[in-house]
Design an enzyme around this catalytic site. Structure first.
Site, PDB file in Angstrom:
ATOM      1  N   ASP A  51      -9.037  18.264 -22.330  1.00  0.00           N
ATOM      2  CA  ASP A  51      -8.964  17.456 -23.540  1.00  0.00           C
ATOM      3  C   ASP A  51      -7.997  16.297 -22.704  1.00  0.00           C
ATOM      4  OD1 ASP A  51      -6.575  18.883 -23.388  1.00  0.00           O
ATOM      5  OD2 ASP A  51      -6.549  19.345 -25.390  1.00  0.00           O
ATOM      6  N   HIS A  94      -7.907   3.382   3.861  1.00  0.00           N
ATOM      7  CA  HIS A  94      -7.677   3.638   2.686  1.00  0.00           C
ATOM      8  C   HIS A  94      -6.876   5.433   2.398  1.00  0.00           C
ATOM      9  CE1 HIS A  94     -10.533   0.233   0.872  1.00  0.00           C
ATOM     10  NE2 HIS A  94      -9.128  -0.316   1.299  1.00  0.00           N
ATOM     11  N   ASP A 104       0.813  -0.045   1.447  1.00  0.00           N
ATOM     12  CA  ASP A 104      -0.046  -0.941   0.790  1.00  0.00           C
ATOM     13  C   ASP A 104      -0.167  -0.503  -1.009  1.00  0.00           C
ATOM     14  OD1 ASP A 104      -2.048  -2.552  -0.300  1.00  0.00           O
ATOM     15  OD2 ASP A 104      -3.639  -1.933   1.175  1.00  0.00           O
ATOM     16  N   ASP A 128      -1.019  -7.278  -4.603  1.00  0.00           N
ATOM     17  CA  ASP A 128      -1.767  -6.435  -3.473  1.00  0.00           C
ATOM     18  C   ASP A 128      -0.844  -6.575  -2.196  1.00  0.00           C
ATOM     19  OD1 ASP A 128      -3.405  -4.855  -1.788  1.00  0.00           O
ATOM     20  OD2 ASP A 128      -4.899  -6.199  -2.009  1.00  0.00           O
ATOM     21  N   HIS A 155     -11.879  -4.788   9.256  1.00  0.00           N
ATOM     22  CA  HIS A 155     -11.898  -4.993   7.987  1.00  0.00           C
ATOM     23  C   HIS A 155     -11.846  -6.545   7.910  1.00  0.00           C
ATOM     24  CE1 HIS A 155      -7.598  -5.738   7.095  1.00  0.00           C
ATOM     25  NE2 HIS A 155      -7.416  -4.437   7.887  1.00  0.00           N
ATOM     26  N   HIS A 172      -9.395 -11.254   0.019  1.00  0.00           N
ATOM     27  CA  HIS A 172     -10.287 -11.173  -1.162  1.00  0.00           C
ATOM     28  C   HIS A 172      -9.656 -11.930  -1.963  1.00  0.00           C
ATOM     29  CE1 HIS A 172      -7.562  -7.933  -2.432  1.00  0.00           C
ATOM     30  NE2 HIS A 172      -7.610  -7.341  -1.198  1.00  0.00           N
ATOM     31  N   HIS A 213      -9.498  -6.564  -6.297  1.00  0.00           N
ATOM     32  CA  HIS A 213     -10.385  -7.322  -5.699  1.00  0.00           C
ATOM     33  C   HIS A 213     -11.169  -7.838  -6.709  1.00  0.00           C
ATOM     34  CE1 HIS A 213     -10.683  -3.882  -2.302  1.00  0.00           C
ATOM     35  NE2 HIS A 213      -9.593  -4.639  -2.472  1.00  0.00           N
ATOM     36  N   GLU A 272      -4.725 -10.505   4.764  1.00  0.00           N
ATOM     37  CA  GLU A 272      -4.208  -8.976   5.305  1.00  0.00           C
ATOM     38  C   GLU A 272      -4.909  -8.571   6.672  1.00  0.00           C
ATOM     39  OE1 GLU A 272      -5.856  -5.990   2.863  1.00  0.00           O
ATOM     40  OE2 GLU A 272      -6.698  -7.533   1.625  1.00  0.00           O
ATOM     41  N   TYR A 300      -5.181  -1.468  14.365  1.00  0.00           N
ATOM     42  CA  TYR A 300      -5.162   0.132  14.107  1.00  0.00           C
ATOM     43  C   TYR A 300      -5.589   0.750  15.086  1.00  0.00           C
ATOM     44  CZ  TYR A 300      -5.424  -2.181   9.236  1.00  0.00           C
ATOM     45  OH  TYR A 300      -5.316  -3.312   8.530  1.00  0.00           O
ATOM     46  N   ARG A 337      -0.527  -3.315   9.251  1.00  0.00           N
ATOM     47  CA  ARG A 337      -1.429  -4.620   8.409  1.00  0.00           C
ATOM     48  C   ARG A 337      -0.150  -5.408   7.668  1.00  0.00           C
ATOM     49  NH1 ARG A 337      -4.630  -1.469   6.060  1.00  0.00           N
ATOM     50  NH2 ARG A 337      -3.931  -1.074   3.970  1.00  0.00           N
ATOM     51  N   GLU A 348      -0.077  -7.901   4.549  1.00  0.00           N
ATOM     52  CA  GLU A 348      -0.702  -8.429   3.415  1.00  0.00           C
ATOM     53  C   GLU A 348       0.203  -9.086   2.467  1.00  0.00           C
ATOM     54  OE1 GLU A 348      -2.917  -5.659   0.989  1.00  0.00           O
ATOM     55  OE2 GLU A 348      -4.307  -7.383   0.520  1.00  0.00           O
TER      56      GLU A 348
HETATM   57  N1  GLY Z   1      -5.145  -2.707  -1.600  1.00  0.00           N
HETATM   58  C1  GLY Z   1      -6.380  -2.575  -0.991  1.00  0.00           C
HETATM   59  C2  GLY Z   1      -6.694  -3.762  -0.498  1.00  0.00           C
HETATM   60  O1  GLY Z   1      -5.925  -4.510   0.144  1.00  0.00           O
HETATM   61  O2  GLY Z   1      -7.931  -4.602  -0.381  1.00  0.00           O
HETATM   62 MN    MN Z   2      -5.848  -6.494  -0.515  1.00  0.00          MN
HETATM   63 MN    MN Z   3      -3.755  -4.012   0.092  1.00  0.00          MN
END
Ligand code: GLY
Ligand code: MN
Ligand code: MN
Length: 452
Positions: A46, A250, A267, A278, A359, A363, A370, A393, A397, A417, A419
Site C-alpha cells: 500500500d 549511470h 553526478d 544536473d 556519450h 542536453h 533531460h 558534460e 572513462y 566527467r 558537468e
Molecule cells: N544526470 C544524467 C545526465 O547527466 O544526463
Molecule cells: Mn546531464
Molecule cells: Mn548529470
C-alpha cells in the site's frame, strides 16, 4: 564557500496565463486541449512512489497534486481553462493530507473553472461533443485514454446530428516543448536557485571526502543538503561511483568503499519548484590528484571549457559536442592513448575517441533534467537562442574491467566527467552552476577540509 541566494519568487499567475495563451493561440476554437499528468505509481503493497506531476502540467498551471487533469476549450468568446481536482474529503485528508479541493483550485490558480475529478467523465463527454480535434498525449493515463476514446466514439455515433465526420486526436507535446525550450526570467531564477543549492551540496561532499567513506555516505550528505535547503530532493537518482564504478555512466548502486587513490565521480542535482540542476564533479577521494589523474582531469576540463564557450546565440546545438570531442581527441593523441590522426579519431564509425568518450556532451535542462525540445527541427541542428538552457558534460572513462577495449595502464579505472548547466544569453554563456568548484587547485584546497 558559495552562498545560496534568497528563494526566488513563485511563478506568477500572469506568467502561467501567458504560457497558456501562447499555446492556445496556436489552436483552433473547435479544439479541446487535455493535459493529463502521470498517475500515482504503486511501490509495494500500500506504499506509493512519491508523486511528481508531469512537467507539462507544472508548466501550464503549477498544479502539483495527483489525480488532476487540465483542459482548455473555447466557449465561443474565449478559452476556458479548467482544472479537475481531488475533491475535499475530510476522512481522506485525515489519512493522506490536505487537499485544495474545487474551492481551493478556484482561489489563486491560473484557471477559469474547476470541478471534482469524479465529475470528469460527464463533463468531459460534453466538452468532446463540441470539439473537432482533441489534443491529448495518450499512453500516460489509461483511464483518460479510455474516456477520450469513449467520448469520441459517442460523439461519432451521433455525428449525423453534427454534420461532420469523426474527430481527430493529436499530441500537443511538441507545441508545449517548443515553449518550454526558452526559459523566462522567472524560470531562470528557479534554475539559478537550484543550481546554487546543488553546487553547495557538491562542495559539502567534497569536504566530507576521505579514504574509507562509503559511496552512500557521500550520496547522503548531498541529498541531505538538497532537503535541508528546501528543495523537493533529487531531480534524478544520484550517481556516486568511486574507482572503476566511476567508469560506469549511470552507476547508481552507490554501496562501495572509497579506496586510497580512487577518483570519486558524483553526478547529482536537486529539483526546486519542478526545475532541475544536473552537476557532475570528479575528484580524488584522498585530496590529491596523481599525475595521471591530473592529465585526464585537465583534459576533460579543457574540453568542457571549450564546449561551454560554444553555448552562444546562433551556434548549432551540437557545436559544444563537436568542440569537446575535438579537444579530447587532440589531448588523447598527445597522451599516446589514441594512435589515429585527429580526423580518424573523431570518425563516428571507427574513431578511437568513442572507446573512451561514448556519450553526448549535453542536453536541454529545465523542468525535466533531460528537458524537452527537438534538437533537429526539420532535420537541421537547432541554433541556440537566448533563454535556452543546456548541460555541458564531457568525460573520459578508462574502465580496466571492460572486455571490449585494452585500457591504457596509466589511466586504468579513471572515470571523470565534469558537468555544468548553461544559460544561453546575448552576452554569452552564463554558467548557472558556476559556484561548484572545478579547477584542480580549488578541488585540492577543499577535499576533506571543514568549512572555515
Ligand atoms: N544526470 C544524467 C545526465 O547527466 O544526463
Ligand atoms: Mn546531464
Ligand atoms: Mn548529470
Amino acid at each position: 564557500m558559495s552562498q545560496i541566494g534568497e528563494k526566488p519568487a513563485e511563478i506568477s499567475i500572469d506568467e502561467f496565463r501567458s504560457r497558456q495563451n501562447r499555446l492556445l493561440s496556436q489552436l483552433r476554437p473547435d479544439d479541446l486541449l487535455v493535459i493529463c499528468p502521470n498517475v500515482e505509481s504503486n511501490r509495494s503493497n500500500d506504499v506509493h512512489y512519491p508523486y511528481r506531476s508531469s512537467s507539462d502540467m507544472l508548466y501550464l498551471s503549477g498544479w502539483k497534486d495527483p489525480e488532476s487533469i487540465m483542459t482548455a476549450h473555447h466557449d465561443g468568446e474565449s478559452w476556458v481553462v479548467t482544472l479537475f481536482v481531488q475533491p475535499k474529503d475530510t476522512l481522506k485528508e485525515i489519512w493522506e493530507g490536505r487537499r485544495e479541493g474545487v474551492e481551493g483550485a478556484l482561489n489563486g490558480w491560473p484557471i477559469d473553472s474547476a470541478h471534482s475529478i469524479e465529475d470528469l467523465s460527464t463533463i468531459f463527454s460534453e466538452m468532446v461533443s463540441k470539439a473537432n480535434r482533441v489534443l491529448v498525449r495518450s499512453g500516460i493515463n489509461t483511464a483518460v485514454d479510455v474516456m477520450v476514446k469513449d467520448a469520441i466514439e459517442r460523439r461519432d455515433r451521433a455525428r449525423q446530428q453534427f454534420g461532420n465526420g469523426p474527430i481527430s486526436i493529436e499530441d500537443p507535446s511538441a507545441k508545449i516543448a517548443e515553449l518550454r525550450l526558452r526559459k523566462s526570467d522567472a524560470e531562470i531564477a528557479q534554475m539559478r536557485h537550484v543550481s546554487q543549492i546543488s553546487s553547495l551540496a557538491h562542495e559539502i561532499s567534497m569536504r566530507h571526502s576521505a579514504v574509507g567513506r562509503k559511496e552512500y555516505q557521500l550520496q547522503s550528505v548531498i541529498e541531505g543538503f538538497f532537503s535541508y535547503a528546501g528543495t523537493s530532493g533529487w531531480a534524478y537518482p544520484s550517481i556516486v561511483g568511486c574507482g572503476e564504478n566511476a567508469t560506469i555512466l549511470h552507476y547508481t548502486v552507490n554501496d562501495d568503499t572509497c579506496e586510497d587513490g580512487d577518483i570519486i565521480l558524483i553526478d547529482a542535482g536537486a529539483e526546486y519548484n519542478g526545475y532541475a540542476a544536473d552537476i557532475t564533479r570528479s575528484w580524488p577521494i584522498n585530496g590529491k590528484f596523481t599525475e595521471a589523474q591530473k592529465e585526464i582531469y585537465q583534459l576533460v576540463l579543457d574540453a568542457q571549457l571549450a564546449a561551454i564557450d560554444e553555448c552562444r546565440v546562433g551556434r548549432p546545438y551540437n557545436a559544444p559536442h563537436e568542440a569537446a570531442r575535438r579537444v579530447l581527441a587532440e589531448g588523447l593523441i598527445e597522451l599516446g592513448v589514441i594512435t589515429q590522426s585527429l580526423d580518424d579519431a573523431l570518425c563516428m564509425e571507427n574513431g578511437q575517441l568513442k572507446k573512451w568518450y561514448m556519450h553526448n556532451t549535453g542536453h536541454w535542462i529545465g523542468l525535466d533534467v533531460h528537458d524537452v525540445g527537438i534538437y533537429k527541427p526539420n532535420g537541421e541542428p537547432r541554433l541556440l537562442e537566448e533563454g535556452m538552457c543546456l548541460t555541458v558534460e564531457p568525460g573520459l572513462y578508462f574502465g580496466a574491467w571492460r572486455p571490449d577495449v585494452e585500457c591504457p595502464k596509466r589511466y586504468a579505472d579513471i572515470g571523470m566527467r565534469i558537468e555544468d548547466d548553461i544559460l544561453v544569453t546575448s552576452k554569452g554563456p552564463d554558467v548557472l552552476t558556476k559556484d561548484c568548484p572545478k579547477t584542480i587547485s580549488d578541488l585540492e584546497s577543499l577535499i576533506g577540509k571543514d568549512f572555515e
